[in-house]
Design a protein around this motif. Sequence first.
Motif, mmCIF file in Angstrom:
data_model
loop_
_atom_site.group_PDB
_atom_site.id
_atom_site.type_symbol
_atom_site.label_atom_id
_atom_site.label_comp_id
_atom_site.label_asym_id
_atom_site.label_seq_id
_atom_site.Cartn_x
_atom_site.Cartn_y
_atom_site.Cartn_z
ATOM 1 N N VAL A 165 -5.452 8.893 -0.583
ATOM 2 C CA VAL A 165 -6.667 8.902 -1.404
ATOM 3 C C VAL A 165 -7.815 8.250 -0.649
ATOM 4 O O VAL A 165 -8.944 8.749 -0.624
ATOM 5 N N MET A 166 -7.521 7.138 0.003
ATOM 6 C CA MET A 166 -8.556 6.428 0.761
ATOM 7 C C MET A 166 -9.080 7.288 1.905
ATOM 8 O O MET A 166 -10.295 7.433 2.068
ATOM 9 N N ILE A 217 -14.090 1.368 0.033
ATOM 10 C CA ILE A 217 -12.717 1.499 -0.477
ATOM 11 C C ILE A 217 -11.763 0.463 0.071
ATOM 12 O O ILE A 217 -10.686 0.249 -0.485
ATOM 13 N N GLU A 218 -12.149 -0.194 1.164
ATOM 14 C CA GLU A 218 -11.336 -1.325 1.639
ATOM 15 C C GLU A 218 -12.131 -2.612 1.481
ATOM 16 O O GLU A 218 -13.351 -2.585 1.408
ATOM 17 N N GLN A 248 -14.684 12.537 2.708
ATOM 18 C CA GLN A 248 -15.654 13.123 1.773
ATOM 19 C C GLN A 248 -17.019 12.476 1.935
ATOM 20 O O GLN A 248 -18.044 13.169 1.963
ATOM 21 N N PHE A 289 -11.224 10.044 0.666
ATOM 22 C CA PHE A 289 -12.531 9.548 0.198
ATOM 23 C C PHE A 289 -13.458 9.280 1.372
ATOM 24 O O PHE A 289 -14.646 9.638 1.350
ATOM 25 N N ALA A 340 -11.636 -2.651 -4.865
ATOM 26 C CA ALA A 340 -11.970 -1.241 -4.640
ATOM 27 C C ALA A 340 -12.367 -0.595 -5.962
ATOM 28 O O ALA A 340 -13.351 0.154 -6.029
ATOM 29 N N ARG A 384 -15.903 -1.695 -6.780
ATOM 30 C CA ARG A 384 -16.942 -1.072 -5.944
ATOM 31 C C ARG A 384 -17.132 0.393 -6.301
ATOM 32 O O ARG A 384 -18.259 0.889 -6.375
ATOM 33 N N MET A 431 0.845 -1.218 0.000
ATOM 34 C CA MET A 431 0.000 0.000 0.000
ATOM 35 C C MET A 431 0.868 1.251 0.000
ATOM 36 O O MET A 431 1.561 1.530 0.962
ATOM 37 N N LYS A 444 0.525 7.322 -1.109
ATOM 38 C CA LYS A 444 -0.482 8.100 -1.847
ATOM 39 C C LYS A 444 -1.843 7.421 -1.820
ATOM 40 O O LYS A 444 -2.871 8.066 -1.612
ATOM 41 N N ALA A 445 -1.848 6.107 -2.016
ATOM 42 C CA ALA A 445 -3.116 5.378 -2.006
ATOM 43 C C ALA A 445 -3.798 5.547 -0.653
ATOM 44 O O ALA A 445 -5.024 5.726 -0.584
ATOM 45 N N GLY A 457 -7.155 7.739 -8.438
ATOM 46 C CA GLY A 457 -5.972 7.863 -7.597
ATOM 47 C C GLY A 457 -5.502 6.555 -6.992
ATOM 48 O O GLY A 457 -4.435 6.503 -6.373
ATOM 49 N N LEU A 458 -6.309 5.507 -7.161
ATOM 50 C CA LEU A 458 -5.924 4.209 -6.586
ATOM 51 C C LEU A 458 -5.294 3.318 -7.651
ATOM 52 O O LEU A 458 -5.712 3.359 -8.805
ATOM 53 N N PRO A 459 -4.302 2.523 -7.276
ATOM 54 C CA PRO A 459 -3.656 1.616 -8.236
ATOM 55 C C PRO A 459 -4.658 0.618 -8.814
ATOM 56 O O PRO A 459 -5.584 0.197 -8.121
#
Lengths: 151, 151
Positions: free
Chosen positions: A8-9, A38-39, A15, A12, B124, B127, A1, A4-5, B116-118
């Motif tokens: 982003v998570m 996101i996870e 938000q 999100f 993810a 989803r 991980m 940056k990822a 922004g996610l790989p």
Amino acid sequence: MTKKAQEVMDQFIEQKGMEYQAEGLPRIAGRLMGLMLIEDGPFAFGYLAERLMVSRGSISTNTRLLENLGVIERVSKPGERGDYFQLSADPYVSLLSGINLRLKRALTNARQARGGLPKTLKNAQTRLAGLEAFYEGFIENNERLIQSLES
Amino acid sequence: MTKKAQEVMDQFIEQKGMEYQAEGLPRIAGRLMGLMLIEDGPFAFGYLAERLMVSRGSISTNTRLLENLGVIERVSKPGERGDYFQLSADPYVSLLSGINLRLKRALTNARQARGGLPKTLKNAQTRLAGLEAFYEGFIENNERLIQSLES
DNA sequence: TATAATGTTTAGTCTTGACTAAACAAATAA
DNA sequence: TTATTTGTTTAGTCAAGACTAAACATTATA
């Protein structure tokens, strides 16, 4: 991980918290949704509290709220004592169904009012008919979207 | 005006108040909408306060709220000093436009997160794509409904 | 000029609800 | 049995916002 990822998570998740708050729902409920989008789940009860840095009481309250909305569900793992949570199979279908329930109640109210008023009140009749048309269109849209999303 | 018709109107006004409250909006805003749907406008500022038995301050606040939502508008009468209010020409179009604005913001957030996610975070990505599809469908529905309602 | 009417703003009250910490009940593990 | 762990409930704090009354600025009217 990557770092940056992670950012982003986290962004999100926050938000989604703000989006929920803007809709009049608890921020934590939104953050839970963001996290679960996101996870990868399922998520242990304790993990949710730690990851979002909120009390277990808040997790208890807000997971129940999201369960009632039908967007997440409580699951168990064989041999494990604790509860786990995961996104529902069709979270948006559940969401739309709930919205339609309220819309249908409002539509019923409008129809009853129109039916209870004398036909001679032309303008009121017309405005209420317009309101009903709006509700009917919205409800129909939602039902069509439900169809197209149903897996 | 029969007594029964009055009761139907009053009940409708209160129902609209409760509907708005359920959506996280002030009850008085809903009662204003109910009143303006069921009685003929335009409505004098003072009349609204008297009819709903609330302070002028509340009328000031909530008419501004409804103006900002685009569902009512402030008008003037020739020779009259006071403000008048009436339903907008297309109240539901305005309402739907506001909803779409928020939906589009949420859609942007989802897209940015996904971008922004790989790509390796397969689940993810999936989803988030599902979330986007939901927003896109909802937005498109609203836009179609706007078209059909536009006078 | 005063006097009155009109809409906004301000100050203050009251309610609601989001949240936490701690107590609790139930189940498991030592 | 006694610890722990787990999720819920309760009690309490805090903040937000809905609402009112009154002060206010503005404009018209007497």
